[in-house]
Scaffold this active site. Sequence first.
Site, PDB file in Angstrom:
ATOM      1  N   ALA A  61       0.855  -1.184   0.000  1.00 22.62           N
ATOM      2  CA  ALA A  61       0.000   0.000   0.000  1.00 22.62           C
ATOM      3  C   ALA A  61       0.893   1.237   0.000  1.00 22.62           C
ATOM      4  O   ALA A  61       2.049   1.169   0.440  1.00 22.62           O
ATOM      5  CB  ALA A  61      -0.874  -0.016   1.240  1.00 22.62           C
ATOM      6  N   GLY A 100       0.740  -5.124   0.936  1.00 23.98           N
ATOM      7  CA  GLY A 100      -0.468  -5.152   0.117  1.00 23.98           C
ATOM      8  C   GLY A 100      -0.225  -5.779  -1.251  1.00 23.98           C
ATOM      9  O   GLY A 100      -1.159  -6.293  -1.874  1.00 23.98           O
ATOM     10  N   GLU A 103      -0.651  -9.347  -0.643  1.00 20.40           N
ATOM     11  CA  GLU A 103      -2.079  -9.590  -0.371  1.00 20.40           C
ATOM     12  C   GLU A 103      -2.884  -9.584  -1.664  1.00 20.40           C
ATOM     13  O   GLU A 103      -3.791 -10.397  -1.857  1.00 20.40           O
ATOM     14  CB  GLU A 103      -2.599  -8.522   0.605  1.00 20.40           C
ATOM     15  CG  GLU A 103      -1.963  -8.671   1.992  1.00 20.40           C
ATOM     16  CD  GLU A 103      -2.363  -7.562   2.955  1.00 20.40           C
ATOM     17  OE1 GLU A 103      -2.093  -6.383   2.637  1.00 20.40           O
ATOM     18  OE2 GLU A 103      -2.936  -7.873   4.006  1.00 20.40           O
ATOM     19  N   GLU A 123       4.731  -5.258   7.164  1.00 23.28           N
ATOM     20  CA  GLU A 123       3.914  -4.258   7.849  1.00 23.28           C
ATOM     21  C   GLU A 123       4.358  -4.015   9.286  1.00 23.28           C
ATOM     22  O   GLU A 123       4.329  -2.882   9.771  1.00 23.28           O
ATOM     23  CB  GLU A 123       2.438  -4.685   7.830  1.00 23.28           C
ATOM     24  CG  GLU A 123       1.713  -4.418   6.513  1.00 23.28           C
ATOM     25  CD  GLU A 123       1.859  -5.558   5.513  1.00 23.28           C
ATOM     26  OE1 GLU A 123       2.761  -6.408   5.691  1.00 23.28           O
ATOM     27  OE2 GLU A 123       1.077  -5.600   4.544  1.00 23.28           O
TER      28      GLU A 123
HETATM   29  C1  3H9 Z   1       0.891  -2.202   3.417  1.00 25.38           C
HETATM   30  O1  3H9 Z   1       1.063  -2.730   2.362  1.00 25.38           O
HETATM   31  C2  3H9 Z   1      -0.400  -2.283   4.176  1.00 25.38           C
HETATM   32  C3  3H9 Z   1      -1.339  -3.347   3.699  1.00 25.38           C
HETATM   33  O2  3H9 Z   1      -1.152  -4.563   4.398  1.00 25.38           O
HETATM   34  C4  3H9 Z   1      -2.768  -3.006   3.988  1.00 25.38           C
HETATM   35  C5  3H9 Z   1      -3.375  -1.881   3.282  1.00 25.38           C
HETATM   36  C6  3H9 Z   1      -4.850  -1.795   3.531  1.00 25.38           C
HETATM   37  N1  3H9 Z   1       4.646   3.398  -0.269  1.00 25.38           N
HETATM   38  O3  3H9 Z   1      13.451   1.896  -0.496  1.00 25.38           O
HETATM   39  P1  3H9 Z   1      13.729   2.643  -1.748  1.00 25.38           P
HETATM   40  C7  3H9 Z   1       9.291   4.865  -1.909  1.00 25.38           C
HETATM   41  S1  3H9 Z   1       2.095  -1.261   4.147  1.00 25.38           S
HETATM   42  C8  3H9 Z   1       5.080   4.605  -0.644  1.00 25.38           C
HETATM   43  O4  3H9 Z   1      14.709   3.738  -1.705  1.00 25.38           O
HETATM   44  P2  3H9 Z   1      14.827   0.249  -2.893  1.00 25.38           P
HETATM   45  C9  3H9 Z   1      10.456   5.273  -1.023  1.00 25.38           C
HETATM   46  O5  3H9 Z   1      10.041   6.181  -0.035  1.00 25.38           O
HETATM   47  C10 3H9 Z   1       3.465  -1.341   3.013  1.00 25.38           C
HETATM   48  N2  3H9 Z   1       6.346   4.853  -1.038  1.00 25.38           N
HETATM   49  O6  3H9 Z   1      14.101   1.653  -2.949  1.00 25.38           O
HETATM   50  C11 3H9 Z   1      11.406   5.890  -2.041  1.00 25.38           C
HETATM   51  O7  3H9 Z   1      10.924   7.199  -2.324  1.00 25.38           O
HETATM   52  P3  3H9 Z   1      11.934   8.370  -2.724  1.00 25.38           P
HETATM   53  C12 3H9 Z   1       4.224  -2.602   3.135  1.00 25.38           C
HETATM   54  C13 3H9 Z   1       7.196   3.830  -1.028  1.00 25.38           C
HETATM   55  O8  3H9 Z   1      14.937  -0.185  -4.303  1.00 25.38           O
HETATM   56  C14 3H9 Z   1      11.175   5.028  -3.274  1.00 25.38           C
HETATM   57  O9  3H9 Z   1       9.905   4.402  -3.112  1.00 25.38           O
HETATM   58  N3  3H9 Z   1       5.376  -2.545   2.283  1.00 25.38           N
HETATM   59  C15 3H9 Z   1       6.812   2.545  -0.615  1.00 25.38           C
HETATM   60  O10 3H9 Z   1      16.044   0.315  -2.038  1.00 25.38           O
HETATM   61  C16 3H9 Z   1      12.226   3.966  -3.461  1.00 25.38           C
HETATM   62  O11 3H9 Z   1      12.319   3.200  -2.270  1.00 25.38           O
HETATM   63  C17 3H9 Z   1       6.585  -2.150   2.718  1.00 25.38           C
HETATM   64  O12 3H9 Z   1       6.794  -1.872   3.879  1.00 25.38           O
HETATM   65  C18 3H9 Z   1       5.454   2.345  -0.237  1.00 25.38           C
HETATM   66  N4  3H9 Z   1       4.982   1.147   0.140  1.00 25.38           N
HETATM   67  O13 3H9 Z   1      13.801  -0.712  -2.123  1.00 25.38           O
HETATM   68  C19 3H9 Z   1       7.677  -2.095   1.675  1.00 25.38           C
HETATM   69  N5  3H9 Z   1       7.883   1.722  -0.701  1.00 25.38           N
HETATM   70  O14 3H9 Z   1      12.535   7.928  -3.993  1.00 25.38           O
HETATM   71  C20 3H9 Z   1       8.465  -0.830   1.817  1.00 25.38           C
HETATM   72  C21 3H9 Z   1       8.913   2.473  -1.158  1.00 25.38           C
HETATM   73  O15 3H9 Z   1      11.044   9.565  -2.840  1.00 25.38           O
HETATM   74  N6  3H9 Z   1       9.417  -0.635   0.765  1.00 25.38           N
HETATM   75  N7  3H9 Z   1       8.501   3.748  -1.355  1.00 25.38           N
HETATM   76  O16 3H9 Z   1      12.924   8.489  -1.595  1.00 25.38           O
HETATM   77  C22 3H9 Z   1      10.614  -1.275   0.698  1.00 25.38           C
HETATM   78  O17 3H9 Z   1      10.910  -2.167   1.471  1.00 25.38           O
HETATM   79  C23 3H9 Z   1      11.592  -0.822  -0.353  1.00 25.38           C
HETATM   80  O18 3H9 Z   1      11.212   0.456  -0.761  1.00 25.38           O
HETATM   81  C24 3H9 Z   1      11.674  -1.714  -1.618  1.00 25.38           C
HETATM   82  C25 3H9 Z   1      12.561  -1.020  -2.679  1.00 25.38           C
HETATM   83  C26 3H9 Z   1      12.287  -3.047  -1.223  1.00 25.38           C
HETATM   84  C27 3H9 Z   1      10.310  -1.935  -2.211  1.00 25.38           C
END
Ligand code: 3H9
Length: 650
Positions: A61, A100, A103, A123
């Site tokens: 999400a 998400g 999911e 999460e």
């Molecule tokens: C969820 O899913 C809740 C659900 O269960 C229920 C819903 C109802 N959203 O890390 P990076 C941005 S909660 C918004 O540097 P990498 C990040 O801020 C979510 N933005 O890249 C950055 O922005 P900027 C559960 C996001 O290649 C840019 O993307 N998921 C999100 O080193 C690049 O990110 C997580 O917790 C997001 N979800 O790593 C996963 N994710 O360029 C969280 C990233 O402006 N994300 N951004 O600085 C990660 O673990 C890593 O970002 C990922 C990529 C591995 C995906």
Amino acid sequence: MTVSVDIDGGVAIVTIANPPVNAINRTVRERLLSLAQEFDGDPAIRTVVLTGVGALFVAGADIAEFDRPVEPPFLPDVIARIERAGKPWIAAIRGAALGGGLELALGCRLRVATGTARFALPEVNLGIIPGAGGTQRLPRAIGVAEAIRVVAENHTVDAAEAVRLGLVDALIEEPLLPGAIAFAREVLEKTLPPPSLDRPLSAPAQEVWTEAEKRIASRAKGASAPLQALEALKCGIEQGAEAGLARERSTFLSLRGSEEAAALRHLFFAERAALRPADIRGIAPRPVATASVVGGGTMGSGIAAALLNAGLSVVLVEQDAAGVSRARDTIAGLFEASRRRGHITGEELAERLGRLETSIGYDGMERCDLVIEAVFEDLAVKRAVFAALGRICRPDAILATNTSYIDPRLIAEGLPGPERFLGLHFFSPAQIMKLLEIVPTPETAPDVLATGFDLARRLGKIPVRAGICDGFIGNRILRRFRAEAETLVRGGVPIAAVDAAMRSFGFAMGPFEMQDMAGLDIAFLHREAARARGEPVPDLPGDLLVRAGRKGQKTGGGWYDYAPGDRRPQPSAEAERIIAPLIGPRKDMAGEAIVARLMAAMAQEGQAILEEGIAASAADIDLVEVHGYGFPRRRGGPMFQLGRADVNHA
Ligand code: 3H9
């Protein structure tokens, strides 16, 4: 268009294209919902392949939406609609399917993936639990025991494991889409498996829950989300999927609005922003393949280990054969400890040590792209090192000091090519601690600064730029924090009460326990040196303790007493007697009031640091505290706390 559609002979290909990570925001939810409805009414469509653009499927999400109220359509409803669609949806996954994203994939009837696929529900790292069916569909897809590890213990499932567990129905080689489309056509001719939520499930033995609870609680460090994720999963097993979904959603919504989740989101974005400061974006770092560390003490050896862990070649410089052999033993010992814990194999250990060269004097330095000085904290000693480095190193080699207190401009005085000089302040143990304070001088060239940030990224560290002042960001706040704690004690608040309050706030140790562990003598010597220079430094309780031979754990006592071989602090009548002349009548103070006082002191110092331009942002100060000084992550940092106090009392 954040979600695009192509039709290929009865197969609708739905691609989520919301770079950089295809996060699911409101637009994506709306579009997926309307497509599920549209396809069901379109006789030309027989099946749907759902994929993400680029190197990953969907990272979850959109976290940026979590600071606002939830807006329909809600993700659980979108996923339920896809799961019950008349035309089966098939997820085609490359790279990460997180939160998400997983999911959503679980709501699809089948899943195909490339070898790069990986699945996780991170999460709990954000202080929430999965909120769109993850705690219910995952156990029904892969079994309860495996699902517990993913839902509540941060386990990531790779492509091979996903196939073994039945999370992925087929592995597909790139190019993904043609393979996924062919798979979709094939399965239409067969009986489809039931949706994840309808799959039968057997309840595990009671021990599975009790053991999981024990494991999760012991690692949670006071965070509430992991156990709540487990509870939601358990509820769905014991009371059925419908009750489980309701429990999951209500927990998700209440945690989403919690202080803890707001703190963790704040750090999530701050950590990412820290790697890419605006003023050096687009500036290419200098290549660094071989680095040198001058000084092989605890700090120098830790820095060398961090560099070797990141794949660099290292030349470690010491003064004599004994120094070299001590440093080599220390580094080998660090790797051996990693091997024993299962973090690296014996081969990796040997390969890392193979990249370490040691040198008595400065032989081999002309090959180094970067030199980090980590010698004794003394201006004359450091200047002598840089005078030698200035003569021997290549003119384009970057020269860095690891000083924690000395003004880097004084260290660099007279250095040929001062534009290649900067401070790289590591924290001990340097192979573990995530913080790297980067301290440019006015002469530091932009590409040298950019190299510091790039190095931090390669080492897996969080870089924070600090301006020049006594103690930079972290030690300056630490000094203020300790001073305020001492003010409380001098005002009659018991030492143990201050420490207990900070521990219950989430620090692993209180300020006095921490001083006992690190030793009281270094700060004492600093004060003595200032007194010798004629500065008016009044006697502090710490001075009285050190003069009485109580330097902390290493002397069997400091603020507390320690039994031999036991690191547990015991209140000390002797320490109380020694410091009594400086202590007021006993005053009892509530734990929250103690925390509030110390937080306010840290935040006030942080505010001054911001106003003086020593830190670029309040978030940077929080990163310093969380990654360098043990500030509890779930509390977000002192500046976050200050902001919340303003919000909550407005
Ligand atoms: C969820 O899913 C809740 C659900 O269960 C229920 C819903 C109802 N959203 O890390 P990076 C941005 S909660 C918004 O540097 P990498 C990040 O801020 C979510 N933005 O890249 C950055 O922005 P900027 C559960 C996001 O290649 C840019 O993307 N998921 C999100 O080193 C690049 O990110 C997580 O917790 C997001 N979800 O790593 C996963 N994710 O360029 C969280 C990233 O402006 N994300 N951004 O600085 C990660 O673990 C890593 O970002 C990922 C990529 C591995 C995906």
